[in-house]
Design an enzyme around this catalytic site. Structure first.
Site, PDB file in Angstrom:
ATOM      1  NE  ARG A  18      45.599   6.178  47.042  1.00  0.00           N
ATOM      2  CZ  ARG A  18      46.253   5.654  45.998  1.00  0.00           C
ATOM      3  NH1 ARG A  18      46.071   6.148  44.792  1.00  0.00           N
ATOM      4  NH2 ARG A  18      47.078   4.639  46.160  1.00  0.00           N
TER       5      ARG A  18
ATOM      6  N   GLY B 204      46.976   4.982  53.630  1.00  0.00           N
ATOM      7  CA  GLY B 204      46.158   4.069  52.831  1.00  0.00           C
ATOM      8  C   GLY B 204      44.691   4.424  52.723  1.00  0.00           C
TER       9      GLY B 204
ATOM     10  CE1 TYR C  24      50.793   0.883  41.098  1.00  0.00           C
ATOM     11  CE2 TYR C  24      50.101   3.118  40.559  1.00  0.00           C
ATOM     12  CZ  TYR C  24      51.012   2.245  41.132  1.00  0.00           C
ATOM     13  OH  TYR C  24      52.121   2.749  41.737  1.00  0.00           O
TER      14      TYR C  24
ATOM     15  CB  CYS D 184      57.328   5.365  21.635  1.00  0.00           C
ATOM     16  SG  CYS D 184      57.458   6.127  20.079  1.00  0.00           S
TER      17      CYS D 184
ATOM     18  CE1 TYR E  65      52.161   7.663  46.516  1.00  0.00           C
ATOM     19  CE2 TYR E  65      49.769   7.651  46.636  1.00  0.00           C
ATOM     20  CZ  TYR E  65      50.995   7.545  47.249  1.00  0.00           C
ATOM     21  OH  TYR E  65      51.056   7.322  48.602  1.00  0.00           O
TER      22      TYR E  65
ATOM     23  CD  GLU F  61      53.427   6.275  58.198  1.00  0.00           C
ATOM     24  OE1 GLU F  61      53.348   5.593  57.151  1.00  0.00           O
ATOM     25  OE2 GLU F  61      54.252   6.042  59.093  1.00  0.00           O
ATOM     26  N   PRO F  62      48.649   9.671  56.100  1.00  0.00           N
ATOM     27  CG  PRO F  62      47.118  11.418  56.413  1.00  0.00           C
ATOM     28  CD  PRO F  62      48.164  10.602  57.133  1.00  0.00           C
TER      29      PRO F  62
ATOM     30  NE  ARG G 106      47.563   6.339  41.152  1.00  0.00           N
ATOM     31  CZ  ARG G 106      46.354   5.849  41.208  1.00  0.00           C
ATOM     32  NH1 ARG G 106      45.406   6.364  40.431  1.00  0.00           N
ATOM     33  NH2 ARG G 106      46.049   4.860  42.006  1.00  0.00           N
TER      34      ARG G 106
HETATM   35  N1  LLP Z   1      53.077   5.124  54.680  1.00  0.00           N
HETATM   36  C1  LLP Z   1      53.805   4.197  54.030  1.00  0.00           C
HETATM   37  C2  LLP Z   1      54.796   3.427  54.776  1.00  0.00           C
HETATM   38  C3  LLP Z   1      53.609   3.995  52.658  1.00  0.00           C
HETATM   39  O1  LLP Z   1      54.336   3.097  52.030  1.00  0.00           O
HETATM   40  C4  LLP Z   1      52.638   4.762  51.975  1.00  0.00           C
HETATM   41  C5  LLP Z   1      52.412   4.576  50.549  1.00  0.00           C
HETATM   42  C6  LLP Z   1      51.901   5.717  52.701  1.00  0.00           C
HETATM   43  C7  LLP Z   1      52.142   5.856  54.057  1.00  0.00           C
HETATM   44  C8  LLP Z   1      50.851   6.578  52.066  1.00  0.00           C
HETATM   45  O2  LLP Z   1      49.812   5.827  51.539  1.00  0.00           O
HETATM   46  P1  LLP Z   1      48.484   6.588  51.008  1.00  0.00           P
HETATM   47  O3  LLP Z   1      47.839   7.228  52.195  1.00  0.00           O
HETATM   48  O4  LLP Z   1      48.931   7.592  50.003  1.00  0.00           O
HETATM   49  O5  LLP Z   1      47.660   5.503  50.400  1.00  0.00           O
HETATM   50  N2  LLP Z   1      51.839   4.710  43.555  1.00  0.00           N
HETATM   51  C9  LLP Z   1      50.676   4.024  44.084  1.00  0.00           C
HETATM   52  C10 LLP Z   1      50.586   4.157  45.585  1.00  0.00           C
HETATM   53  C11 LLP Z   1      51.822   3.656  46.304  1.00  0.00           C
HETATM   54  C12 LLP Z   1      51.731   3.840  47.787  1.00  0.00           C
HETATM   55  C13 LLP Z   1      53.061   3.605  48.414  1.00  0.00           C
HETATM   56  N3  LLP Z   1      53.074   3.747  49.826  1.00  0.00           N
HETATM   57  C14 LLP Z   1      49.437   4.585  43.405  1.00  0.00           C
HETATM   58  O6  LLP Z   1      49.554   5.474  42.562  1.00  0.00           O
HETATM   59  O7  LLP Z   1      48.334   4.118  43.652  1.00  0.00           O
END
Ligand code: LLP
Length: 416
Positions: A280, A242, A321, A346, A375, A277-278, A317
Site C-alpha cells: 500500500r 503494513g 472495510y 445491484c 487493493y 514488504e510494503p 474497499r
Molecule cells: N506482506 C504480507 C504477508 C501481507 O499479507 C501483506 C498484505 C503485505 C505484505 C502488504 O501489506 P501493505 O503494505 O500493503 O499494507 N485488501 C486490504 C489489505 C489486505 C492486505 C493483505 N496483506 C485493503 O484494501 O485494505
C-alpha cells in the site's frame, strides 16, 4: 496530498503529471485507472531513504497492484517482489524480475505452487505451518533441491486497524504459534531438504502506530536469538508490510520516518538483512479511478445521488472495510452539494462516498476517486457482468495504455 502524488489541478482541470484527465477519459473511456509512474518511484525512493541506515531488501508486495507495468517500474528501481501465489509469481517473472529477488508467501500454497516456486529459484519460500513445511520438504526432495525457507511467526500482537486486515493476532490463521516453535526447529533438523534461512512476520495493514512494529519485532528478535543458539544460520529477517498511507486528509498517515526511527536502532547490527514488504505504501496513492457521472437523482427525503459508471467491482474497499476514499471533480466547480456517490451494481453496498460534500457536477462530467492504486484493480471482479476497466500509466507528459479494457467476448472465453 494530491500534489505530492503527481495529481493536481492545472487551469481548473485535474491532471496527472502534465496530462489532463479529461483528455484521458476521452481517449480511453471510463471507468479508467490512471497510474502515475513517478508517484510509484517517489514512494519507493522515500521508503528506501527512510531505511537507508539498515542492511535491507525491499520487496514490493505485488498483491497491492500486480499490473505488469507497475511491477516493472519498481523492479527497474531495484526493488524485489513479495508474491502470494503461483499467479503472482507468474506475473512477477513476466514483468522481468530475476527469481532470486522474489520471496514467495501464502498461508495455503499447493504442492504445485511450491514446485513452481522451487523450480523458478525464488530467494525464499515462506511457510506458516508444520504441515506445509513437510510438504515443502517432500516437493524439494522430489525435485532434488534444497528449499530455502523463512518461517512466518505469529507474534500475537494485535495491531489496531480494520479487523479484516490485522494478521498478527493468535485469533487469526496466519503464522506459526510460539508454542509450536520447538517442533518447527526440530523439523529443520530431521527433514533433509529444508534450510532455515529466514524469520518472518506481518502484523497487518494500514498500521498507524510504530509501537506495534516495535512489540512484534522484539518478539521476532527473541526468536532469532533462540534460532542462533540452536545453530541455525539466519540470514533474512522479514518484518512484513503494513506501513500506512493517507486516504483522508483529516487523518494523515504517520510518516515513514517515524517507523524507521524506531526500527533502525532495534535492527541494526544484528547480522541479518532486513526484508520489508510494503504494498500500500508504494502503490495506494499512485492511482485514481476516473469515472463518469451517468445520472443524478434526488429522492423525496431530499437525498441526492450521483450514479457513476464505476462501482464496487472496481473498488470494493468502501463496501468491504468501510474505507474512506476522496472523490473529487475533474473540472473544478464553484458550488458544491451533499451527495452519495454510487455505482451501477445491484447492491446497496455499491458506493464510493456517502453524504459527502462534492462539486456540483452535471451529468456527463467526470469524477476521480482517489487512492485507488492499492487493493482496487486487483480486488476487482466481473460481478454483474462488468468489464474490467482499462489502465493507463502516465509519466511526465506521456500516457500509455498498460491494460486494455475487457470485452464481452473475454467474459465468456473460458466457458464451454
Ligand atoms: N506482506 C504480507 C504477508 C501481507 O499479507 C501483506 C498484505 C503485505 C505484505 C502488504 O501489506 P501493505 O503494505 O500493503 O499494507 N485488501 C486490504 C489489505 C489486505 C492486505 C493483505 N496483506 C485493503 O484494501 O485494505
Amino acid at each position: 496530498m494530491l500534489d505530492s502524488h503527481f495529481f493536481s489541478y492545472s487551469d481548473g482541470t485535474l491532471c496527472c503529471d502534465e496530462v489532463r484527465l479529461d483528455g484521458l477519459a476521452e481517449q480511453f473511456g471510463t471507468p479508467l485507472y490512471v497510474i502515475s509512474r513517478q508517484s510509484l518511484i517517489n514512494q519507493f525512493r522515500s521508503f528506501e531513504a527512510a531505511f537507508a541506515g539498515l542492511p535491507h531488501f525491499t520487496c514490493y508486495s505485488v498483491k497491492a497492484n500486480f499490473n505488469l507495468s507497475v511491477i516493472r517500474t519498481l523492479v527497474d528501481e531495484g526493488c524485489g517482489c513479495d508474491v502470494n501465489s503461483g499467479g503472482e509469481l507468474f506475473r512477477a517473472l513476466k514483468a522481468g524480475i530475476s527469481p532470486d529477488k522474489i520471496i514467495m508467501a501464502g498461508v495455503g500454497k499447493t504442492e504445485q505452487e511450491i514446485e513452481y516456486g522451487l523450480n523458478s529459484g525464488v530467494l525464499l519460500l515462506k511457510s506458516e505451518s508444520v504441515s506445509e513445511l513437510k510438504a515443502i520438504d517432500r516437493v524439494a526432495g522430489r525435485l532434488g533441491k534444497k528449499a530455502n525457507v523463512a518461517i512466518r511467526i505469529n507474534p500475537n500482537v494485535t495491531a489496531e486497524t480494520h479487523p479484516y486486515i490485522t494478521t498478527g493476532d493468535s485469533k487469526e490463521k496466519f503464522g506459526i504459534d510460539e508454542a509450536e516453535l520447538g517442533e518447527v526447529f526440530g523439523l529443520f533438523r530431521t527433514l533433509p531438504n529444508l534450510s532455515l534461512d529466514g524469520l518472518d512476520m506481518h502484523i497487518g495493514s494500514q498500521i498507524f502506530d510504530p509501537e506495534y512494529y516495535v512489540a512484534a519485532t522484539q518478539k521476532l528478535l527473541d526468536v532469532l536469538d533462540t534460532a542462533r543458539l540452536l545453530g541455525f544460520d539466519i540470514k533474512w529477517f522479514d518484518i512484513g508490510g503494513g506501513f500506512p498511507v493517507t486516504y483522508d486528509p483529516q487523518k494523515p498517515a504517520t510518516p515513514i520516518d517515524r517507523f524507521a526511527e524506531k526500527l533502525v536502532p532495534m535492527l541494526d547490527g544484528r547480522g541479518v538483512t532486513v526484508i520489508f514488504e510494503p504494498g500500500r505504501f508504494i502503490a495506494a496513492n499512485s492511482s485514481v479511478l476516473l469515472t463518469k457521472v451517468l445520472y443524478r437523482k434526488r429522492n423525496h427525503v431530499g437525498k441526492e445521488f450521483f450514479i457513476v459508471d464505476a462501482g464496487m467491482t472496481e473498488l470494493i474497499r468502501p463496501a468491504l472495510y468501510q474505507s474512506h476514499h476522496e472523490v473529487i471533480s475533474v473540472k473544478r466547480h464553484e458550488d458544491s452539494v451533499t451527495a452519495d456517490v454510487v455505482g451501477p451494481v445491484c447492491e446497496s453496498s455499491d458506493f464510493f462516498a456517502r453524504q459527502r460534500m462534492i462539486d456540483n457536477v452535471r451529468e456527463g462530467e467526470l469524477l476521480a476517486v482517489l487512492s485507488t492504486g492499492a487493493y482496487a484493480a486487483v480486488m476487482g471482479s466481473n460481478y454483474n457482468g462488468r468489464l474490467r476497466p482499462a489502465e493507463v500509466m502516465v509519466d511526465g507528459g506521456e500516457a500509455k495504455l498498460v491494460r486494455r479494457r475487457e470485452t464481452y467476448e473475454q467474459l465468456v472465453q473460458n466457458e464451454v
